[in-house]
Structures are given as structure tokens and as C-alpha cells.
Design a protein around this motif. Structure first.
Motif, PDB file in Angstrom:
ATOM      1  N   ALA A 331      -8.635  -2.755  73.606  1.00  0.00           N
ATOM      2  CA  ALA A 331      -9.131  -4.065  74.029  1.00  0.00           C
ATOM      3  C   ALA A 331      -9.538  -4.050  75.502  1.00  0.00           C
ATOM      4  CB  ALA A 331      -8.067  -5.135  73.781  1.00  0.00           C
ATOM      5  N   VAL A 332      -8.687  -3.475  76.371  1.00  0.00           N
ATOM      6  CA  VAL A 332      -9.048  -3.481  77.795  1.00  0.00           C
ATOM      7  C   VAL A 332     -10.267  -2.583  78.039  1.00  0.00           C
ATOM      8  CG1 VAL A 332      -6.712  -4.046  78.557  1.00  0.00           C
ATOM      9  CG2 VAL A 332      -7.406  -1.646  78.439  1.00  0.00           C
ATOM     10  N   ARG A 333     -10.391  -1.493  77.275  1.00  0.00           N
ATOM     11  CA  ARG A 333     -11.569  -0.637  77.439  1.00  0.00           C
ATOM     12  C   ARG A 333     -12.839  -1.369  77.019  1.00  0.00           C
ATOM     13  NH1 ARG A 333     -12.088   4.870  74.055  1.00  0.00           N
ATOM     14  NH2 ARG A 333     -12.182   3.315  72.379  1.00  0.00           N
ATOM     15  N   ALA A 334     -12.775  -2.065  75.877  1.00  0.00           N
ATOM     16  CA  ALA A 334     -13.955  -2.784  75.394  1.00  0.00           C
ATOM     17  C   ALA A 334     -14.355  -3.898  76.353  1.00  0.00           C
ATOM     18  CB  ALA A 334     -13.678  -3.347  73.995  1.00  0.00           C
ATOM     19  N   VAL A 335     -13.364  -4.652  76.847  1.00  0.00           N
ATOM     20  CA  VAL A 335     -13.662  -5.738  77.777  1.00  0.00           C
ATOM     21  C   VAL A 335     -14.215  -5.181  79.088  1.00  0.00           C
ATOM     22  CG1 VAL A 335     -12.613  -7.548  79.188  1.00  0.00           C
ATOM     23  CG2 VAL A 335     -12.043  -7.372  76.763  1.00  0.00           C
ATOM     24  N   ALA A 336     -13.640  -4.073  79.564  1.00  0.00           N
ATOM     25  CA  ALA A 336     -14.118  -3.469  80.813  1.00  0.00           C
ATOM     26  C   ALA A 336     -15.561  -2.998  80.683  1.00  0.00           C
ATOM     27  CB  ALA A 336     -13.213  -2.299  81.201  1.00  0.00           C
ATOM     28  N   ARG A 337     -15.893  -2.384  79.549  1.00  0.00           N
ATOM     29  CA  ARG A 337     -17.274  -1.922  79.351  1.00  0.00           C
ATOM     30  C   ARG A 337     -18.239  -3.092  79.288  1.00  0.00           C
ATOM     31  NH1 ARG A 337     -16.455   2.898  74.798  1.00  0.00           N
ATOM     32  NH2 ARG A 337     -15.654   4.478  76.268  1.00  0.00           N
ATOM     33  N   TYR A 338     -17.844  -4.145  78.599  1.00  0.00           N
ATOM     34  CA  TYR A 338     -18.712  -5.308  78.493  1.00  0.00           C
ATOM     35  C   TYR A 338     -18.884  -5.963  79.858  1.00  0.00           C
ATOM     36  CZ  TYR A 338     -21.077  -8.985  75.904  1.00  0.00           C
ATOM     37  OH  TYR A 338     -22.025  -9.833  75.411  1.00  0.00           O
ATOM     38  N   LEU A 339     -17.784  -6.055  80.606  1.00  0.00           N
ATOM     39  CA  LEU A 339     -17.838  -6.664  81.936  1.00  0.00           C
ATOM     40  C   LEU A 339     -18.721  -5.841  82.871  1.00  0.00           C
ATOM     41  CD1 LEU A 339     -16.833  -8.853  83.870  1.00  0.00           C
ATOM     42  CD2 LEU A 339     -14.778  -7.483  84.242  1.00  0.00           C
ATOM     43  N   SER A 340     -18.617  -4.518  82.812  1.00  0.00           N
ATOM     44  CA  SER A 340     -19.465  -3.661  83.654  1.00  0.00           C
ATOM     45  C   SER A 340     -20.936  -3.890  83.353  1.00  0.00           C
ATOM     46  CB  SER A 340     -19.105  -2.187  83.442  1.00  0.00           C
ATOM     47  OG  SER A 340     -17.803  -1.905  83.900  1.00  0.00           O
ATOM     48  N   ARG A 341     -21.268  -3.967  82.069  1.00  0.00           N
ATOM     49  CA  ARG A 341     -22.667  -4.199  81.696  1.00  0.00           C
ATOM     50  C   ARG A 341     -23.128  -5.572  82.184  1.00  0.00           C
ATOM     51  NH1 ARG A 341     -21.030  -1.797  76.733  1.00  0.00           N
ATOM     52  NH2 ARG A 341     -20.960  -3.843  75.712  1.00  0.00           N
ATOM     53  N   LEU A 342     -22.263  -6.555  82.069  1.00  0.00           N
ATOM     54  CA  LEU A 342     -22.625  -7.903  82.489  1.00  0.00           C
ATOM     55  C   LEU A 342     -22.862  -7.963  83.995  1.00  0.00           C
ATOM     56  CD1 LEU A 342     -22.986 -10.730  81.267  1.00  0.00           C
ATOM     57  CD2 LEU A 342     -20.600 -11.178  81.809  1.00  0.00           C
ATOM     58  N   LEU A 343     -22.051  -7.247  84.774  1.00  0.00           N
ATOM     59  CA  LEU A 343     -22.207  -7.252  86.218  1.00  0.00           C
ATOM     60  C   LEU A 343     -23.424  -6.460  86.666  1.00  0.00           C
ATOM     61  CD1 LEU A 343     -18.521  -6.918  87.450  1.00  0.00           C
ATOM     62  CD2 LEU A 343     -19.937  -8.960  87.279  1.00  0.00           C
ATOM     63  N   ASP A 344     -23.973  -5.649  85.780  1.00  0.00           N
ATOM     64  CA  ASP A 344     -25.215  -4.952  86.087  1.00  0.00           C
ATOM     65  C   ASP A 344     -26.429  -5.870  85.964  1.00  0.00           C
ATOM     66  OD1 ASP A 344     -24.555  -2.410  86.848  1.00  0.00           O
ATOM     67  OD2 ASP A 344     -24.397  -1.667  84.805  1.00  0.00           O
ATOM     68  N   ASP A 345     -26.229  -7.012  85.300  1.00  0.00           N
ATOM     69  CA  ASP A 345     -27.319  -7.965  85.098  1.00  0.00           C
ATOM     70  C   ASP A 345     -27.710  -8.595  86.427  1.00  0.00           C
ATOM     71  OD1 ASP A 345     -29.041  -9.982  84.372  1.00  0.00           O
ATOM     72  OD2 ASP A 345     -27.825 -10.692  82.702  1.00  0.00           O
ATOM     73  N   ASP A 346     -28.960  -8.468  86.798  1.00  0.00           N
ATOM     74  CA  ASP A 346     -29.427  -9.000  88.077  1.00  0.00           C
ATOM     75  C   ASP A 346     -29.204 -10.505  88.182  1.00  0.00           C
ATOM     76  OD1 ASP A 346     -32.281  -6.788  88.339  1.00  0.00           O
ATOM     77  OD2 ASP A 346     -30.197  -6.537  88.954  1.00  0.00           O
ATOM     78  N   GLU A 347     -29.249 -11.207  87.040  1.00  0.00           N
ATOM     79  CA  GLU A 347     -29.112 -12.657  87.085  1.00  0.00           C
ATOM     80  C   GLU A 347     -27.770 -13.057  87.656  1.00  0.00           C
ATOM     81  OE1 GLU A 347     -31.345 -15.005  86.404  1.00  0.00           O
ATOM     82  OE2 GLU A 347     -32.758 -13.372  86.168  1.00  0.00           O
ATOM     83  N   LEU A 348     -26.717 -12.257  87.373  1.00  0.00           N
ATOM     84  CA  LEU A 348     -25.386 -12.615  87.851  1.00  0.00           C
ATOM     85  C   LEU A 348     -25.278 -12.479  89.364  1.00  0.00           C
ATOM     86  CD1 LEU A 348     -22.531 -13.427  86.960  1.00  0.00           C
ATOM     87  CD2 LEU A 348     -21.954 -11.019  86.894  1.00  0.00           C
ATOM     88  N   ALA A 349     -26.041 -11.559  89.923  1.00  0.00           N
ATOM     89  CA  ALA A 349     -25.928 -11.295  91.361  1.00  0.00           C
ATOM     90  C   ALA A 349     -26.767 -12.229  92.212  1.00  0.00           C
ATOM     91  CB  ALA A 349     -26.345  -9.844  91.659  1.00  0.00           C
ATOM     92  N   ARG A 350     -27.541 -13.101  91.597  1.00  0.00           N
ATOM     93  CA  ARG A 350     -28.391 -13.991  92.386  1.00  0.00           C
ATOM     94  C   ARG A 350     -27.635 -15.199  92.880  1.00  0.00           C
ATOM     95  NH1 ARG A 350     -33.829 -13.777  88.564  1.00  0.00           N
ATOM     96  NH2 ARG A 350     -34.238 -11.575  88.918  1.00  0.00           N
TER      97      ARG A 350
END
Length: 350
Positions: A331-350
């Protein structure tokens, strides 16, 4: 030296004990697991495991339960993690794909998803801001002399802080102060920006007639940038400790204090050594130096793809040593991978 079958017997004892909370005997193992040997042979294997201090009898003539050392050997010999079901994966996606586009909101939703998946206390570190830069500064007047100071970093971190003055800022003053602050920090790293603000604040205070409003705003921006540099945790599910209090041999208060203070958990997480997959586990008495000998913590590294090793942070779950390690690690691995991908999204960093 434990034999291969002995390790399989240990695995059976751990899995059955986690599922039933009852000590596990040789007959139960023969009945529930296809070892193809007699109960007497299983008893011999269990005797060897007991000699190695991997299992123990909690009561005379009872079955056996894993020790902290036994859990460690079990985790270290996991051939594979239990895969999450499609429903569990969908739950992660639905939580993290919800409304909200700033880092604070995403991390709150992350721990809520993880505590729902695992039934444990979920925690996530803020990613390192050693390489973060301030992307935007804004002053928003609310009337009545109130001004909201907003700072945004290129990693999605957002700070909002209220300042109160005797009267409203004029548009001219607001523009001037906004430009002054932006010139100090916009496009600069958090560490550098904090130093430039500190220098500007010292210079302002050294003037014969310092500008009270500029001084107040500089102090607020400096404090917020310092806050960005500090390690922080977001947590959810502390009530799960009370629901599982019977799984702890002693008091749960040291865990509640660690959750309240955060410093202990941050130290523990910083010292845990991850494997090649970014997973780590610290079990029972391995945590004695942190006052958490009754608990286990399993974590997975996460970070946006452009971060180096110094930018890694961790997401994990905290609970009793009698926990479902394969599922929790998955579970922590799956959530971490999903979170990493989400933080790569440029929209989140704006």
C-alpha cells in the motif's frame, strides 16, 4: 541456521497470527497450509524457530507467536508483496485525483487514503525544499487593514499568512511592497530567499525611520520561508491506535506523544534504510531508542522525478508489530508511486 521449510513455517505463523490474533500451533499449520509433512515435523521446525528466538510461547502449552526478531526475518524474506486489489488501486486514484491543486491538500488526501487502505496511522513527509524556489508572491487586501501574504513555490507548496494594519494599503503602496518582496525572493531558492529577506529586514530596521508596514511584511515572508525549510509531517488515523490497543503489550501513550510532537517520527524516518525499491521497515524493539518499542513503521520513498536523492521524502504507516506487513508495504509503495507521478504534474506546481 533456519532451513527453507523453517522459514515457510515462520511465514505461516506470522500470517495466521496477524489474521487471527491467536497463538499458532503445529496442528493449525498442518490443517491450514500444504506442507506435506506431519505435525511432529512441524513441531521440530517450530522448536528450531524458538531456539533462534523467532517465535515464542506466550503461555505454557499454547501455540507460538512471532517475536520482533521473527517479524524482521519474515519481512526480510518476503519474496513478493501482496498485490493491491483493483478496488484498492481505484480508491488511491479517486482520493488523490480529487479537487485541489496545492501540495498541502494533496498530502492530506494521501494520508486519508492510506489510513483507509491499511487501518493504521498514515504519515507523509513534506518533500525536501532544499531545491524549491519561490515562484510567486502576492498581497491581497481584505479591507479593514487586513492583508493576506501568499507565497508559492515551484514544488506546489503554498503559504497564506494574515497581516493586520491600522488602515488599508493604497494600491500604490501594495504594488510597491509586492514588487519589493518579489525582487527579493521570486525565482530564488527558499534558502537564498530567506537570507535575502533577512538582510533586507536588517537594513530596514537600521534606518532612522523604518517603514513599519514593510518591516512587518518582510518579517512574515522570512518566517514563512523558514517554515518551508523545516521538516514536517501530515498524519491521519491516530484513532486506529485506540481501536487496536490490545495489540500493544504496554501503553500507547508514547506513540500518541510521538504523533503529537512529530520530531521523534521524523528522526526515525530519517534513519531508516530503504531497499532497492525504496521500501523500509523498522520493527518493534528496533525503535527502542525512539521510545517506540511497541510499534512498527513501514515506509516508501517518493519524490517528483526531477528530484535527486536529497529530495526524497517518505510516506508510511505506523502501527503495532502485529500488522499485515506485505499488504502495508504494498500500500505505501503504491501510494508513493502515485504521489510521485502526481507531483510531476506541472499543474500542481503552479
Amino acid at each position: 541456521m533456519v532451513s527453507e521449510r523453517g522459514l515457510q513455517v515462520l511465514r505461516a505463523i506470522v500470517e495466521d497470527y496477524v489474521e487471527t490474533r491467536e497463538p499458532v500451533g503445529s496442528k493449525t499449520i498442518v490443517d491450514r497450509h500444504a506442507f506435506g509433512v506431519s505435525a511432529a515435523t512441524i513441531r521440530n521446525d517450530m522448536a528450531q524457530l524458538e531456539d533462534e528466538e523467532l517465535i515464542v510461547a506466550p503461555h505454557t502449552s499454547s501455540g507460538r507467536v512471532p517475536t520482533d526478531k521473527g517479524y524482521r526475518v519474515f519481512v526480510d524474506h518476503l519474496a513478493e508483496l501482496r498485490p493491491l486489489s483493483p478496488a484498492q488501486r481505484q480508491a488511491i486514484a479517486s482520493f488523490l485525483d480529487g479537487p485541489g491543486d496545492d501540495l498541502d491538500d494533496v498530502l492530506v488526501r494521501t494520508v486519508r487514503a492510506l489510513t483507509r487502505l491499511t487501518g493504521q496511522v498514515a504519515l507523509v513527509q513534506y518533500p525536501s525544499f532544499a531545491r524549491a524556489a519561490v515562484s510567486h508572491v502576492e498581497l491581497v487586501g481584505l479591507g479593514g487593514g487586513r492583508v493576506v501574504v501568499i507565497l508559492v513555490t515551484d514544488t506546489g507548496r503554498v503559504s497564506q499568512r494574515m497581516a493586520a494594519f491600522r488602515e488599508d494599503l493604497t494600491e500604490t503602496d501594495a504594488s510597491r511592497l509586492r514588487a519589493q518582496l518579489a525582487s527579493l525572493v521570486t525565482g530564488r531558492g527558499v534558502r537564498e530567499g530567506a537570507q535575502r529577506v533577512a538582510d533586507a529586514l536588517a537594513a530596514e530596521q537600521a534606518r532612522s525611520a523604518p517603514d513599519a508596514i514593510a518591516t512587518a511584511l518582510l518579517r512574515i515572508v522570512g518566517e514563512e520561508l523558514e517554515e518551508f525549510r523545516q521538516d514536517r509531517l501530515v498524519m491521519a488515523g491516530a484513532a486506529n491506535l485506540a481501536r487496536r490497543e490490545d495489540d500493544f503489550r504496554g501503553s500507547i501513550y508514547p506513540l500518541l506523544e510521538a504523533i503529537e510532537e512529530q520530531v521523534t517520527l521524523l528522526r526515525l524516518m530519517s534513519e531508516m534504510v530503504a531497499d532497492e525499491h525504496g521500501l523500509s521497515a523498522s520493527i518493534g524493539r528496533e525503535n527502542a531508542a525512539f521510545g517506540l518499542a511497541e510499534a512498527s513503521l513501514v515506509t516508501s520513498d517518493y519524490a517528483p522525478g526531477e528530484y535527486d536523492a536529497a529530495g526524497l521524502a517518505r510516506v508510511g504507516v505506523l502501527g503495532p508489530t502485529r500488522m499485515d506487513y506485505p499488504t502495508n508495504l504494498a500500500a505505501v509503495r503504491a501510494v508513493a508511486r502515485y504521489l510521485s507521478r502526481l507531483l510531476d504534474d506541472d499543474e500542481l506546481a503552479r
